[in-house]
Design a protein around this motif. Structure first.
Motif, PDB file in Angstrom:
ATOM      1  N   SER A   5       0.868  -1.177   0.000  1.00 44.05           N
ATOM      2  CA  SER A   5       0.000   0.000   0.000  1.00 44.05           C
ATOM      3  C   SER A   5       0.910   1.235   0.000  1.00 44.05           C
ATOM      4  CB  SER A   5      -0.880   0.003   1.252  1.00 44.05           C
ATOM      5  OG  SER A   5      -0.077   0.196   2.412  1.00 44.05           O
ATOM      6  N   LEU A   6       0.344   2.397  -0.261  1.00 42.90           N
ATOM      7  CA  LEU A   6       1.144   3.626  -0.213  1.00 42.90           C
ATOM      8  C   LEU A   6       1.741   3.818   1.176  1.00 42.90           C
ATOM      9  CD1 LEU A   6      -0.995   6.126  -2.324  1.00 42.90           C
ATOM     10  CD2 LEU A   6       1.037   4.848  -3.016  1.00 42.90           C
ATOM     11  N   LYS A   7       0.978   3.521   2.212  1.00 43.37           N
ATOM     12  CA  LYS A   7       1.473   3.652   3.589  1.00 43.37           C
ATOM     13  C   LYS A   7       2.640   2.704   3.819  1.00 43.37           C
ATOM     14  CE  LYS A   7       0.168   3.242   8.433  1.00 43.37           C
ATOM     15  NZ  LYS A   7      -0.902   3.017   9.400  1.00 43.37           N
ATOM     16  N   GLN A   8       2.498   1.449   3.379  1.00 44.55           N
ATOM     17  CA  GLN A   8       3.574   0.471   3.555  1.00 44.55           C
ATOM     18  C   GLN A   8       4.825   0.889   2.785  1.00 44.55           C
ATOM     19  OE1 GLN A   8       1.226  -2.856   2.194  1.00 44.55           O
ATOM     20  NE2 GLN A   8       1.139  -3.743   4.259  1.00 44.55           N
ATOM     21  N   GLN A  18       4.578  13.556   7.425  1.00 45.65           N
ATOM     22  CA  GLN A  18       4.926  14.973   7.348  1.00 45.65           C
ATOM     23  C   GLN A  18       5.975  15.231   6.271  1.00 45.65           C
ATOM     24  OE1 GLN A  18       3.300  17.560   9.119  1.00 45.65           O
ATOM     25  NE2 GLN A  18       4.288  18.591   7.408  1.00 45.65           N
ATOM     26  N   GLN A  19       6.949  14.336   6.131  1.00 45.46           N
ATOM     27  CA  GLN A  19       7.962  14.507   5.089  1.00 45.46           C
ATOM     28  C   GLN A  19       7.331  14.446   3.699  1.00 45.46           C
ATOM     29  OE1 GLN A  19      10.433  11.317   6.746  1.00 45.46           O
ATOM     30  NE2 GLN A  19      12.182  12.725   6.670  1.00 45.46           N
ATOM     31  N   ILE A  20       6.433  13.504   3.507  1.00 45.40           N
ATOM     32  CA  ILE A  20       5.743  13.405   2.216  1.00 45.40           C
ATOM     33  C   ILE A  20       4.875  14.635   1.992  1.00 45.40           C
ATOM     34  CG2 ILE A  20       4.085  12.066   0.843  1.00 45.40           C
ATOM     35  CD1 ILE A  20       6.854  10.743   1.184  1.00 45.40           C
ATOM     36  N   ALA A  21       4.176  15.059   3.023  1.00 43.03           N
ATOM     37  CA  ALA A  21       3.330  16.255   2.926  1.00 43.03           C
ATOM     38  C   ALA A  21       4.155  17.471   2.511  1.00 43.03           C
ATOM     39  CB  ALA A  21       2.625  16.502   4.250  1.00 43.03           C
ATOM     40  N   ASP A  22       5.314  17.642   3.144  1.00 42.77           N
ATOM     41  CA  ASP A  22       6.174  18.781   2.811  1.00 42.77           C
ATOM     42  C   ASP A  22       6.607  18.725   1.348  1.00 42.77           C
ATOM     43  OD1 ASP A  22       5.976  19.622   5.446  1.00 42.77           O
ATOM     44  OD2 ASP A  22       7.971  18.875   6.012  1.00 42.77           O
ATOM     45  N   ARG A  23       6.960  17.555   0.876  1.00 42.74           N
ATOM     46  CA  ARG A  23       7.405  17.396  -0.505  1.00 42.74           C
ATOM     47  C   ARG A  23       6.273  17.606  -1.502  1.00 42.74           C
ATOM     48  NH1 ARG A  23      11.336  12.061   0.226  1.00 42.74           N
ATOM     49  NH2 ARG A  23      12.684  13.022   1.785  1.00 42.74           N
ATOM     50  N   MET A  24       5.034  17.244  -1.094  1.00 42.99           N
ATOM     51  CA  MET A  24       3.878  17.417  -1.983  1.00 42.99           C
ATOM     52  C   MET A  24       3.205  18.774  -1.796  1.00 42.99           C
ATOM     53  SD  MET A  24       2.125  13.615  -1.890  1.00 42.99           S
ATOM     54  CE  MET A  24       0.745  14.089  -2.947  1.00 42.99           C
ATOM     55  N   LYS A  25       3.659  19.520  -0.792  1.00 46.99           N
ATOM     56  CA  LYS A  25       3.079  20.832  -0.466  1.00 46.99           C
ATOM     57  C   LYS A  25       1.599  20.714  -0.094  1.00 46.99           C
ATOM     58  CE  LYS A  25       6.389  23.541  -3.187  1.00 46.99           C
ATOM     59  NZ  LYS A  25       7.492  22.753  -2.816  1.00 46.99           N
ATOM     60  N   VAL A  26       1.311  19.720   0.761  1.00 44.42           N
ATOM     61  CA  VAL A  26      -0.029  19.511   1.298  1.00 44.42           C
ATOM     62  C   VAL A  26       0.110  19.300   2.803  1.00 44.42           C
ATOM     63  CG1 VAL A  26      -0.929  18.522  -0.843  1.00 44.42           C
ATOM     64  CG2 VAL A  26       0.000  17.003   0.915  1.00 44.42           C
ATOM     65  N   SER A  27      -1.005  19.128   3.481  1.00 41.26           N
ATOM     66  CA  SER A  27      -0.944  18.912   4.930  1.00 41.26           C
ATOM     67  C   SER A  27      -0.716  17.434   5.249  1.00 41.26           C
ATOM     68  CB  SER A  27      -2.242  19.384   5.581  1.00 41.26           C
ATOM     69  OG  SER A  27      -3.304  18.529   5.224  1.00 41.26           O
ATOM     70  N   GLN A  28      -0.273  17.182   6.474  1.00 45.21           N
ATOM     71  CA  GLN A  28      -0.086  15.803   6.931  1.00 45.21           C
ATOM     72  C   GLN A  28      -1.408  15.064   6.917  1.00 45.21           C
ATOM     73  OE1 GLN A  28      -1.233  14.785  10.319  1.00 45.21           O
ATOM     74  NE2 GLN A  28      -0.861  12.698   9.610  1.00 45.21           N
ATOM     75  N   SER A  29      -2.500  15.765   7.267  1.00 50.74           N
ATOM     76  CA  SER A  29      -3.814  15.110   7.264  1.00 50.74           C
ATOM     77  C   SER A  29      -4.236  14.728   5.840  1.00 50.74           C
ATOM     78  CB  SER A  29      -4.868  15.987   7.936  1.00 50.74           C
ATOM     79  OG  SER A  29      -5.030  17.210   7.255  1.00 50.74           O
ATOM     80  N   ASP A  30      -3.799  15.494   4.836  1.00 48.43           N
ATOM     81  CA  ASP A  30      -4.065  15.119   3.439  1.00 48.43           C
ATOM     82  C   ASP A  30      -3.372  13.793   3.105  1.00 48.43           C
ATOM     83  OD1 ASP A  30      -5.638  17.339   2.818  1.00 48.43           O
ATOM     84  OD2 ASP A  30      -3.928  18.505   2.091  1.00 48.43           O
ATOM     85  N   ILE A  31      -2.159  13.616   3.585  1.00 45.15           N
ATOM     86  CA  ILE A  31      -1.426  12.367   3.333  1.00 45.15           C
ATOM     87  C   ILE A  31      -2.140  11.207   4.009  1.00 45.15           C
ATOM     88  CG2 ILE A  31       0.756  11.125   3.654  1.00 45.15           C
ATOM     89  CD1 ILE A  31       0.754  13.444   1.531  1.00 45.15           C
ATOM     90  N   SER A  32      -2.611  11.419   5.214  1.00 40.76           N
ATOM     91  CA  SER A  32      -3.363  10.370   5.912  1.00 40.76           C
ATOM     92  C   SER A  32      -4.586   9.966   5.099  1.00 40.76           C
ATOM     93  CB  SER A  32      -3.777  10.854   7.305  1.00 40.76           C
ATOM     94  OG  SER A  32      -4.516   9.863   7.973  1.00 40.76           O
ATOM     95  N   ILE A  34      -5.028  10.313   1.843  1.00 40.77           N
ATOM     96  CA  ILE A  34      -4.565   9.633   0.625  1.00 40.77           C
ATOM     97  C   ILE A  34      -4.242   8.172   0.932  1.00 40.77           C
ATOM     98  CG2 ILE A  34      -2.625   9.469  -1.012  1.00 40.77           C
ATOM     99  CD1 ILE A  34      -2.581  12.596  -0.960  1.00 40.77           C
ATOM    100  N   GLU A  35      -3.519   7.945   2.027  1.00 37.08           N
ATOM    101  CA  GLU A  35      -3.108   6.584   2.370  1.00 37.08           C
ATOM    102  C   GLU A  35      -4.281   5.680   2.726  1.00 37.08           C
ATOM    103  OE1 GLU A  35       1.433   7.306   4.013  1.00 37.08           O
ATOM    104  OE2 GLU A  35      -0.174   6.997   5.469  1.00 37.08           O
ATOM    105  N   ASN A  36      -5.369   6.261   3.161  1.00 33.09           N
ATOM    106  CA  ASN A  36      -6.517   5.461   3.586  1.00 33.09           C
ATOM    107  C   ASN A  36      -7.624   5.371   2.544  1.00 33.09           C
ATOM    108  OD1 ASN A  36      -5.909   4.532   6.380  1.00 33.09           O
ATOM    109  ND2 ASN A  36      -5.552   6.722   6.650  1.00 33.09           N
ATOM    110  N   ARG A  37      -7.475   6.060   1.420  1.00 37.92           N
ATOM    111  CA  ARG A  37      -8.466   5.998   0.355  1.00 37.92           C
ATOM    112  C   ARG A  37      -8.400   4.675  -0.378  1.00 37.92           C
ATOM    113  NH1 ARG A  37      -8.124  11.654  -2.431  1.00 37.92           N
ATOM    114  NH2 ARG A  37      -9.944  12.595  -1.503  1.00 37.92           N
ATOM    115  N   VAL A  38      -9.533   4.244  -0.862  1.00 39.82           N
ATOM    116  CA  VAL A  38      -9.596   3.003  -1.633  1.00 39.82           C
ATOM    117  C   VAL A  38      -9.358   3.284  -3.117  1.00 39.82           C
ATOM    118  CG1 VAL A  38     -11.078   1.085  -2.303  1.00 39.82           C
ATOM    119  CG2 VAL A  38     -11.156   1.955   0.037  1.00 39.82           C
ATOM    120  N   ASP A  39      -9.879   4.394  -3.611  1.00 37.59           N
ATOM    121  CA  ASP A  39      -9.823   4.716  -5.035  1.00 37.59           C
ATOM    122  C   ASP A  39      -9.092   6.043  -5.205  1.00 37.59           C
ATOM    123  OD1 ASP A  39     -10.301   4.560  -7.749  1.00 37.59           O
ATOM    124  OD2 ASP A  39     -12.343   5.332  -7.603  1.00 37.59           O
TER     125      ASP A  39
END
Length: 71
Positions: A5-8, A18-32, A34-39
């Motif tokens: 998975s993306l999280k794995q 947070q590191q991924i969020a910083d690189r994507m210029k989004v919030s940490q909660s956005d990454i969470s 993304i990682e938990n979305r099915v589609d």
């Protein structure tokens, strides 16, 4: 071929949300989210993988063989 998975994937690379969020210029909660979305959109997956230091290839496998999809 290994499936993750993306999280794995992120965790296997030793990266934090947070590191991924910083690189994507989004919030940490956005990454969470993304990682938990099915589609996910392919563009979101590409951004996430690039933030992990990788690249994404999209291929179609048909009876005529494997074809790389651009875009």
């Amino acid at each position: 071929m290994k499936e993750l998975s993306l999280k794995q994937l992120r965790e296997s690379l030793g990266l934090t949300q947070q590191q991924i969020a910083d690189r994507m210029k989004v919030s940490q909660s956005d990454i969470s989210r993304i990682e938990n979305r099915v589609d996910l959109k392919v563009s979101t997956i590409k951004k996430f993988i690039r933030a992990c230091g990788g690249e994404v290839e999209v291929n179609a496998i048909t009876d005529k063989g494997k074809i790389r999809i651009d875009g």
